[in-house]
Design a protein around this motif. Structure first.
Motif, short mmCIF file in Angstrom:
data_model
loop_
_atom_site.label_atom_id
_atom_site.label_comp_id
_atom_site.label_asym_id
_atom_site.label_seq_id
_atom_site.Cartn_x
_atom_site.Cartn_y
_atom_site.Cartn_z
N ASN A 1 2.88 17.47 20.63
CA ASN A 1 2.10 16.40 20.00
C ASN A 1 2.78 15.06 20.28
O ASN A 1 3.91 15.02 20.75
CB ASN A 1 1.86 16.65 18.50
N TRP B 1 3.95 12.68 18.48
CA TRP B 1 5.14 12.34 17.69
C TRP B 1 6.41 12.93 18.33
O TRP B 1 7.41 12.26 18.51
CB TRP B 1 4.97 12.89 16.27
N ARG B 2 6.29 14.20 18.68
CA ARG B 2 7.45 14.91 19.21
C ARG B 2 7.89 14.37 20.57
O ARG B 2 9.06 14.27 20.89
CB ARG B 2 7.13 16.40 19.29
N ASP C 1 14.67 14.77 11.78
CA ASP C 1 13.24 14.84 11.47
C ASP C 1 12.80 15.90 10.48
O ASP C 1 11.88 15.68 9.71
CB ASP C 1 12.39 14.74 12.75
N ARG C 2 13.42 17.07 10.43
CA ARG C 2 13.05 18.08 9.43
C ARG C 2 14.29 18.66 8.77
O ARG C 2 15.27 18.95 9.47
CB ARG C 2 12.32 19.25 10.10
N PHE D 1 8.95 13.35 3.14
CA PHE D 1 7.61 13.89 3.38
C PHE D 1 6.78 14.01 2.09
O PHE D 1 5.56 13.93 2.13
CB PHE D 1 7.68 15.26 4.06
N PRO E 1 8.01 19.33 6.82
CA PRO E 1 6.94 18.35 6.61
C PRO E 1 5.64 19.00 6.14
O PRO E 1 4.85 18.35 5.43
CB PRO E 1 6.76 17.70 7.99
N ARG F 1 4.61 17.63 2.58
CA ARG F 1 3.40 16.79 2.60
C ARG F 1 2.31 17.43 1.76
O ARG F 1 1.48 16.74 1.17
CB ARG F 1 2.92 16.57 4.04
N PHE G 1 0.24 21.40 13.59
CA PHE G 1 0.61 20.07 14.09
C PHE G 1 0.05 19.77 15.48
O PHE G 1 0.57 18.91 16.18
CB PHE G 1 2.14 19.88 14.10
N HIS H 1 -1.89 16.89 8.03
CA HIS H 1 -0.44 16.65 7.94
C HIS H 1 0.11 15.89 9.16
O HIS H 1 1.27 15.52 9.16
CB HIS H 1 0.32 17.96 7.78
N ASN H 2 -0.68 15.77 10.23
CA ASN H 2 -0.28 14.82 11.28
C ASN H 2 -1.50 14.30 12.03
O ASN H 2 -2.61 14.82 11.91
CB ASN H 2 0.80 15.39 12.22
N ASP I 1 1.86 10.12 10.46
CA ASP I 1 2.58 9.86 11.72
C ASP I 1 2.38 8.42 12.17
O ASP I 1 3.33 7.74 12.44
CB ASP I 1 2.19 10.79 12.89
N CYS J 1 5.29 7.79 9.97
CA CYS J 1 6.50 8.63 9.96
C CYS J 1 7.16 8.36 11.28
O CYS J 1 6.67 8.79 12.33
CB CYS J 1 6.11 10.11 9.84
O1 GYE Z 1 4.78 14.63 11.60
C1 GYE Z 1 4.67 16.07 13.40
C2 GYE Z 1 5.65 16.92 14.04
O2 GYE Z 1 8.79 16.91 11.70
C3 GYE Z 1 8.31 14.74 10.99
O3 GYE Z 1 6.46 17.28 12.94
C4 GYE Z 1 8.01 15.80 11.96
C5 GYE Z 1 6.55 16.22 12.05
C6 GYE Z 1 5.55 15.21 12.56
O4 GYE Z 1 5.29 17.97 14.83
O5 GYE Z 1 3.76 15.36 14.18
#
Ligand code: GYE
Length: 317
Positions: A41, A43-44, A117-118, A136, A168, A172, A196, A222-223, A251, A271
């Motif tokens: 995705n 974000w990653r 991130d997590r 989150f 998340p 969330r 995600f 959630h994203n 995100d 995020c």
């Molecule tokens: O929102 C998502 C990703 O861990 C904060 O994980 C991250 C989340 C993020 O795959 O898009």
């Protein structure tokens, strides 16, 4: 297991050599392993770029591993970094649990682990140096508050959840549930994981719209990527995303902003994935043996269609 134990000891020996030669001792390049959970995705991809760019900027050798969303691959990547005697490890963990054994290996090899991130759940917090992540629960709450305001506290909501067991996704969900609790006419009528990912978000929304179509007035994803998939499904079902169904996600990636500018996605809670600078600051501090906070919370903001066009040119991811 045995192989892992043996490589840990090898890692230990190598570690001693590397450390005397790393920048703290004045010498060779620092070597850092980065274990990324996946790449599917926006974000990653942005997070990986941030970490890569920062490593390059600081002259650090980065060993990168993409676990392709597979927990066993991610565990193997950490073991392999330990075996290679890296100076430190940056870990973006898939789920909250299952880390204890491999983090014990890292600790035994005196390799600091920086979580980005997590978060994770471990019985002994000394198994990692620090966590750099967003709050989150707060993000979920901000999404709920925005939706409550937008809908006057009345909505039949489909919730597209993240990866089961991932921090998340858990937090969330909780933050959103807390946020809508004050509004008896805001109901989650269906909730399912879209992992995600855009394609999964689309697929799940298609199914849920077939089942609950007429009743659905809002989607909380959630994203952004799952929201973008949901938007495709809404259009395919002959409905207007952003108008007949209100969509809020988390995100605030560029594609999310573009969708808001088009009038489709309604709201994106930020995020930030730009964690590279903070991650390498933490690596430096951990290697120097500095004491620092167990958690650095990244501050997030809320964007909607009213601010999207002005903000889009400033977005860095
Ligand atoms: O929102 C998502 C990703 O861990 C904060 O994980 C991250 C989340 C993020 O795959 O898009």
């Amino acid at each position: 297991m045995l192989a892992a134990a043996i490589t840990t000891f090898t890692g230990c020996d190598k570690k001693a050599d590397t450390q005397s030669a790393n920048p703290q001792g004045g010498g060779k390049k620092l070597v850092v392993g980065f274990s990324q959970v996946g790449a599917d995705n926006d974000w990653r991809v942005a997070e990986t770029k941030s970490i890569r760019d920062e490593a390059a900027k600081r002259g650090i050798e980065l060993k990168y591993d993409d676990a392709k969303d597979d927990m066993s691959k991610q565990l193997a990547a950490i073991s392999s970094f330990i075996a290679q005697g890296v100076d430190a490890i940056i870990l973006a963990p898939k789920v909250e649990t299952g880390w204890e054994p491999v983090l014990k290996e890292a600790k035994a090899a005196k390799i600091p682990v920086i979580l980005v991130d997590r978060g994770i759940k471990v019985s002994d917090e000394s198994l990692y140096a620090t966590l750099i992540a967003s709050d989150f629960v707060a993000e979920g709450k901000m999404a709920a508050d925005w939706l409550a305001k937008k809908t006057g506290g009345k909505a039949n909501i489909i919730e597209l959840e993240g990866t089961p067991g991932a921090a998340p996704a858990i937090d969330r969900k909780k933050g959103f549930a807390d946020g809508i609790a004050a509004f008896p006419e805001m109901k989650i009528i269906a909730a399912q994981s879209g992992d995600f990912k855009t394609a999964k978000g689309k697929e799940v929304t298609e199914t849920l719209l077939q089942k609950h179509g007429k009743d659905v007035t809002a989607i909380y994803a959630h994203n952004d990527n799952m929201a973008l998939g949901a938007i495709e499904a809404i259009k395919a079902a002959g409905k207007k995303p952003g108008q007949e169904i209100i969509i809020v996600s988390v995100d605030a990636v560029k594609a999310g902003f573009e969708s808001m500018v088009k009038g489709e996605l309604n709201c994106a809670v930020e995020c930030t994935p730009l964690l590279g600078p903070a991650a390498f600051d933490a690596v430096d501090m951990a290697l120097k043996g500095d004491k620092f906070d167990k958690k650095t919370v990244v501050q997030d903001r809320v964007f909607d269609q009213s601010s999207a066009a002005t903000e889009l040119p400033n977005r860095k991811y």
